[in-house]
Design a protein around this motif. Structure first.
Motif, mmCIF file in Angstrom:
data_model
loop_
_atom_site.group_PDB
_atom_site.id
_atom_site.type_symbol
_atom_site.label_atom_id
_atom_site.label_comp_id
_atom_site.label_asym_id
_atom_site.label_seq_id
_atom_site.Cartn_x
_atom_site.Cartn_y
_atom_site.Cartn_z
ATOM 1 N N LEU A 151 -2.946 -3.635 -8.592
ATOM 2 C CA LEU A 151 -2.398 -2.512 -9.341
ATOM 3 C C LEU A 151 -1.736 -3.013 -10.523
ATOM 4 C CD1 LEU A 151 -1.624 0.499 -9.520
ATOM 5 C CD2 LEU A 151 0.276 -0.035 -8.298
ATOM 6 N N THR A 152 -2.063 -2.711 -11.693
ATOM 7 C CA THR A 152 -1.436 -2.913 -12.870
ATOM 8 C C THR A 152 -0.848 -1.933 -13.549
ATOM 9 O OG1 THR A 152 -3.496 -2.571 -14.296
ATOM 10 C CG2 THR A 152 -3.178 -4.812 -13.183
ATOM 11 N N GLY A 153 0.237 -2.222 -14.193
ATOM 12 C CA GLY A 153 1.109 -1.318 -15.073
ATOM 13 C C GLY A 153 1.206 -1.851 -16.432
ATOM 14 N N ALA A 154 2.228 -1.098 -16.937
ATOM 15 C CA ALA A 154 2.529 -1.163 -18.505
ATOM 16 C C ALA A 154 2.740 -2.591 -18.815
ATOM 17 C CB ALA A 154 3.569 -0.260 -19.198
ATOM 18 N N GLY A 155 3.451 -3.429 -17.817
ATOM 19 C CA GLY A 155 4.227 -4.703 -17.947
ATOM 20 C C GLY A 155 3.003 -5.811 -18.352
ATOM 21 N N GLN B 74 -2.665 1.939 -14.457
ATOM 22 C CA GLN B 74 -1.872 2.884 -14.632
ATOM 23 C C GLN B 74 -2.047 3.057 -15.867
ATOM 24 O OE1 GLN B 74 1.466 1.205 -12.217
ATOM 25 N NE2 GLN B 74 1.864 3.504 -12.079
ATOM 26 N N ASN B 75 -2.508 1.921 -16.658
ATOM 27 C CA ASN B 75 -2.783 1.728 -18.014
ATOM 28 C C ASN B 75 -3.865 2.721 -18.684
ATOM 29 O OD1 ASN B 75 -0.549 0.089 -17.851
ATOM 30 N ND2 ASN B 75 -1.616 -1.570 -18.207
ATOM 31 N N VAL B 76 -3.684 3.182 -19.737
ATOM 32 C CA VAL B 76 -4.857 4.072 -20.572
ATOM 33 C C VAL B 76 -5.518 3.117 -21.550
ATOM 34 C CG1 VAL B 76 -3.759 6.199 -19.659
ATOM 35 C CG2 VAL B 76 -2.990 5.068 -22.059
ATOM 36 N N HIS C 77 -9.324 3.508 -13.759
ATOM 37 C CA HIS C 77 -8.091 4.062 -14.614
ATOM 38 C C HIS C 77 -7.673 5.372 -13.899
ATOM 39 C CE1 HIS C 77 -8.379 1.550 -18.282
ATOM 40 N NE2 HIS C 77 -9.753 1.343 -17.961
ATOM 41 N N MET C 78 -6.536 5.088 -13.228
ATOM 42 C CA MET C 78 -6.051 6.314 -12.594
ATOM 43 C C MET C 78 -5.273 7.487 -13.333
ATOM 44 S SD MET C 78 -2.969 4.806 -10.106
ATOM 45 C CE MET C 78 -2.522 6.193 -9.462
ATOM 46 N N VAL D 128 6.842 5.472 -10.720
ATOM 47 C CA VAL D 128 5.789 6.560 -11.090
ATOM 48 C C VAL D 128 5.052 6.734 -9.715
ATOM 49 C CG1 VAL D 128 3.974 7.260 -12.452
ATOM 50 C CG2 VAL D 128 5.677 6.286 -13.390
ATOM 51 N N TYR D 129 4.942 7.709 -9.118
ATOM 52 C CA TYR D 129 4.052 8.020 -8.051
ATOM 53 C C TYR D 129 2.645 8.969 -8.448
ATOM 54 C CZ TYR D 129 7.952 6.399 -4.911
ATOM 55 O OH TYR D 129 8.771 5.628 -4.204
#
Length: 230
Positions: free
Chosen positions: A7-11, A88-90, A104-105, A177-178
Motif C-alpha cells: 500500500l502506498t501513500g503520498a509519502g 492512495q495516490n492519484v 488506484h483506490m 485515512v480510512y
C-alpha cells in the motif's frame, strides 16, 4: 514470500515534488477541502474544483518517478512471486516507474468521469465542468477522483488480495485515512506479517511488526534489494 501486498501513500511521491496533506505550504493549504474534495463542493462550485485538480494534474504531468517508484517496478518484474500494489495516490508515477496493474483506490488524475452517466475517458491537462461527455454529451464532467464521503474504488479486489498476501507493506502512508489505514489491522488479524516503510512513524505505526524509517528514495530501494537477495 510468495505474495507481497504493498500500500502506498503520498509519502512515496513527495520526493518527486508532489505535496502531501501535511505540507505547510503545499497546494492543499491553499484550498478548503470541503469545497474542492467533496461531492457537495463540486455541486456548489464546479469551476473551483476543476481549478484545484487542473493544478494537481499539471504538477503530476510535470513530475518524474523517483527511486522508490522504480524500485517497486523492479520488484514486480524480478520477484519470483506476486507483487500487488495498491495506492492512495492519484498520480501515475508508479506506472511511469515501471510498475503495472496498480489498484488506484482513490482514482486517477489522468482520468475524467461523467457525473451524469459514469463514462470514463483520458483527462486532458485542463478540464472544465462545461466539457461534454464523449458518451452522453452532458456537460457534467468531473475528475475521476474519490472524494471525501465517497466509496474508494475496487475494495473487493483489495480485500481479496489482502486475504492472499504473505506480507503486507505500507509505504509513505500517514495512517489517518480510512479504510486504507485499517488494512494493517486486517492483515494482523489474518496472521500476515506487516512492515512500515515511512519517513517517520505513522498514526498506525504500533500495529506493524517491523518498520524502517527514512526518505522513500533510500529505504524503499534498500528494502527491495533485500527482498530480491533473500
Amino acid at each position: 514470500m510468495t505474495h507481497i501486498l504493498i500500500l502506498t501513500g503520498a509519502g512515496i511521491s513527495a520526493e518527486s515534488g508532489l505535496g502531501t496533506f501535511r505540507d505547510v505550504d503545499g497546494l492543499w493549504t491553499k484550498y478548503d477541502l470541503d469545497e474542492v474534495a467533496t461531492p457537495e463542493g463540486f455541486a456548489r462550485n464546479p469551476t473551483l474544483v476543476h481549478e484545484f485538480y487542473n493544478a494537481r494534474r499539471a504538477n503530476c504531468f510535470d513530475a518524474t518517478p523517483n527511486a522508490a517508484h522504480t524500485a517497486l517496478g523492479r520488484l514486480q518484474s524480478e520477484h519470483a512471486g506476486r507483487v500487488t500494489i495498491i495506492t492512495q495516490n492519484v498520480d501515475d508515477l508508479h506506472e511511469r516507474g515501471g510498475a503495472t496493474d496498480i489498484i488506484h483506490m482513490h482514482g486517477e488524475l489522468r482520468s475524467a468521469l461523467c457525473a451524469n452517466c459514469d463514462h470514463r475517458w483520458p483527462a486532458p491537462r485542463e478540464m472544465s465542468a462545461e466539457a461534454p461527455c464523449p458518451s452522453c454529451a452532458e456537460p457534467n464532467t468531473r475528475p475521476d477522483i474519490v472524494w471525501f464521503g465517497e466509496m474508494p474504488y475496487r475494495m473487493e479486489d483489495i480485500y481479496a488480495a489482502l486475504s492472499e498476501a504473505d506480507l503486507f507493506v505500507a509505504i509513505g502512508t500517514s495512517g489517518n485515512v480510512y479504510p486504507a489505514a485499517g488494512f494493517v489491522m486486517e492483515a494482523r488479524a489474518m496472521g500476515i506479517p506487516t512492515l512500515e516503510l515511512n519517513l517517520e512513524p505513522s498514526d498506525t505505526a504500533s500495529a506493524f511488526n517491523e518498520a524502517r524509517f527514512g526518505p522513500a528514495t533510500q529505504i524503499v530501494p534498500g528494502w527491495v534489494e533485500d527482498v530480491l537477495k533473500s
